[in-house]
Write a protein that holds these residues in place. Structure first.
Motif, PDB file in Angstrom:
ATOM      1  N   ARG A  26       0.830  -1.212   0.000  1.00 58.77           N
ATOM      2  CA  ARG A  26       0.000   0.000   0.000  1.00 58.77           C
ATOM      3  C   ARG A  26       0.863   1.259   0.000  1.00 58.77           C
ATOM      4  O   ARG A  26       0.622   2.193  -0.761  1.00 58.77           O
ATOM      5  N   TRP A  27       1.887   1.276   0.854  1.00 53.89           N
ATOM      6  CA  TRP A  27       2.735   2.459   0.920  1.00 53.89           C
ATOM      7  C   TRP A  27       3.576   2.604  -0.336  1.00 53.89           C
ATOM      8  O   TRP A  27       3.821   3.704  -0.812  1.00 53.89           O
ATOM      9  N   ALA A  30       1.372   4.127  -2.879  1.00 52.94           N
ATOM     10  CA  ALA A  30       1.138   5.541  -2.580  1.00 52.94           C
ATOM     11  C   ALA A  30       2.333   6.385  -3.019  1.00 52.94           C
ATOM     12  O   ALA A  30       2.166   7.454  -3.608  1.00 52.94           O
ATOM     13  N   LEU A  83       7.759   4.852   7.718  1.00 54.48           N
ATOM     14  CA  LEU A  83       6.887   5.007   6.556  1.00 54.48           C
ATOM     15  C   LEU A  83       7.682   4.996   5.257  1.00 54.48           C
ATOM     16  O   LEU A  83       7.256   4.414   4.262  1.00 54.48           O
ATOM     17  N   GLY A  87       7.458   2.270   2.153  1.00 53.71           N
ATOM     18  CA  GLY A  87       7.278   2.653   0.762  1.00 53.71           C
ATOM     19  C   GLY A  87       8.404   2.189  -0.136  1.00 53.71           C
ATOM     20  O   GLY A  87       8.459   2.547  -1.302  1.00 53.71           O
TER      21      GLY A  87
END
Length: 100
Positions: A26-27, A30, A83, A87
């Motif tokens: 998901r990251w 994004a 985070l 990613g």
């Protein structure tokens, strides 16, 4: 949101925990969809901020900060690093962000 650091590490290293792998996907999506997201995270977290200084007799000295402020800043920066790791930000991408 409950932080599961072990699952984040599993996701970062591609081990067998499906929840962490999904989180990393998901990251990663994004960051791919919004390339400026990583630089915004770095800026908002103060990840690249230098320690404040004050001049004492013309010499720059590190400004004394209280432990609460130091802990708060460390927490923000640690969260931003997690985070960014989720990613899948590579060293080359991080260097590019640092240059800009």
């Amino acid at each position: 949101m409950i932080f599961r650091k072990l699952e984040i590490l599993w996701g970062a290293f591609g081990t067998q925990n499906p929840a962490a792998g999904e989180m990393a996907q998901r990251w990663g999506k994004a960051f791919t969809a919004e390339p400026d997201l990583a630089s915004d995270l770095i800026q908002l977290s103060g990840l690249l901020a230098t320690q404040p200084v004050e001049l004492i007799d013309g010499e720059p000295q590190p400004r004394t900060m209280n432990t609460t402020d130091l802990a708060y800043q460390a927490g923000r920066q640690d969260f931003a690093r997690e985070l960014l790791a989720l990613g899948n930000l590579t060293t080359e991408e991080l260097n590019t962000l640092l240059e800009s």
